[in-house]
Design an enzyme around this catalytic site. Structure first.
Site, PDB file in Angstrom:
ATOM      1  N   ASP A 151     -20.608  -6.727 -27.851  1.00 22.64           N
ATOM      2  CA  ASP A 151     -19.935  -5.433 -27.863  1.00 22.64           C
ATOM      3  C   ASP A 151     -18.739  -5.517 -26.925  1.00 22.64           C
ATOM      4  O   ASP A 151     -18.583  -6.502 -26.197  1.00 22.64           O
ATOM      5  CB  ASP A 151     -20.873  -4.271 -27.511  1.00 22.64           C
ATOM      6  CG  ASP A 151     -21.547  -4.399 -26.157  1.00 22.64           C
ATOM      7  OD1 ASP A 151     -21.365  -5.440 -25.484  1.00 22.64           O
ATOM      8  OD2 ASP A 151     -22.258  -3.466 -25.768  1.00 22.64           O
ATOM      9  N   HIS A 164     -24.086 -17.073 -25.789  1.00 20.48           N
ATOM     10  CA  HIS A 164     -22.904 -16.252 -25.523  1.00 20.48           C
ATOM     11  C   HIS A 164     -22.153 -16.842 -24.326  1.00 20.48           C
ATOM     12  O   HIS A 164     -22.777 -17.381 -23.407  1.00 20.48           O
ATOM     13  CB  HIS A 164     -23.355 -14.819 -25.217  1.00 20.48           C
ATOM     14  CG  HIS A 164     -22.273 -13.811 -25.221  1.00 20.48           C
ATOM     15  ND1 HIS A 164     -21.443 -13.611 -24.135  1.00 20.48           N
ATOM     16  CD2 HIS A 164     -21.871 -12.926 -26.175  1.00 20.48           C
ATOM     17  CE1 HIS A 164     -20.590 -12.653 -24.419  1.00 20.48           C
ATOM     18  NE2 HIS A 164     -20.819 -12.215 -25.644  1.00 20.48           N
TER      19      HIS A 164
END
Length: 222
Positions: A63, A183
């Protein structure tokens, strides 16, 4: 009254999401008491910058940054002159240097978008200081429709983190290049993002299909 100007979406505007789901998200955003990032005019920046027919690579993140002034509507991109910590983007730059031997210092990634890299997050908004707080707002409907729209031709998918990998679980790894890794966040980068060589592998895959490689380093003339 709509929160968003959808006039620059091009072919993406045909996705059912914009008529069916976005109004519900807008209602939720209007009730949100915290500042929301990126600013409304930048929420669909990735779609305005990279059309379906031009998309050669999809980078799917989590996000937007939840720090004021940091999110610009392109996943992982940070406006020029931000001045704060780069965190995930700084680690991406380190991997570019290791993988390709190229420097990257420009934090605005719009040059990647202009080369056909769709810089998409699994959620397109976030409240200040509250990572993942809008993950269940309905943005997943848009991501599902985007991936379905792009399924008609082979593309490279760089899936960074669990949410990205879950969202793209149905992307055909036989027809497409599908690179999954941790990530690039400082919390997880050492779990497999460093050393994954996504940039050279993507360029090799593109060139094997007669397509131009992406310039992942700083744009010429910077």
């Amino acid at each position: 009254m709509t929160l968003f100007d959808l006039s620059r979406l091009g072919a993406w505007s045909d996705l059912p999401f914009f008529n069916e789901t976005l109004p519900l998200i807008e209602t939720a955003l209007e009730a949100e008491h915290r500042p929301v990032f990126p600013p409304a005019p930048a929420v669909f920046h990735a779609f305005e910058r990279t059309q379906p027919r031009d998309t050669r690579v999809v980078i799917l993140g989590q996000d937007p940054y939840h720090t004021p002034g940091k999110a610009d509507g392109l996943a992982f991109s940070i406006p020029t002159g931000f001045g704060g910590r780069l965190d995930s983007l700084g680690n991406i730059f380190k991997e570019i240097e290791t993988d390709l031997g190229q420097p990257r210092s420009r934090t605005d990634l719009s040059d990647w978008a202009d080369q056909g890299v769709l810089l998409l997050n699994t959620a397109l908004t976030v409240p200040q200081g509250a990572a993942k707080a809008h993950a269940k707002l309905g943005w997943s409907v848009l991501v599902d429709q985007v991936l379905a729209e792009l399924a008609g031709a082979p593309r490279a998918y760089l899936l960074w983190g669990g949410p990205a990998q879950k969202a793209a679980k149905n992307v055909d790894a036989g027809a497409n290049l599908k690179i999954e890794s941790a990530h690039p966040s400082p919390l997880s980068v050492h779990r497999g993002f460093f050393g994954s060589r996504p940039f050279s592998r993507t360029n090799e895959w593109l060139q094997a299909r007669g397509l131009a490689p992406i310039n992942w380093g700083d744009p010429e003339g910077l």
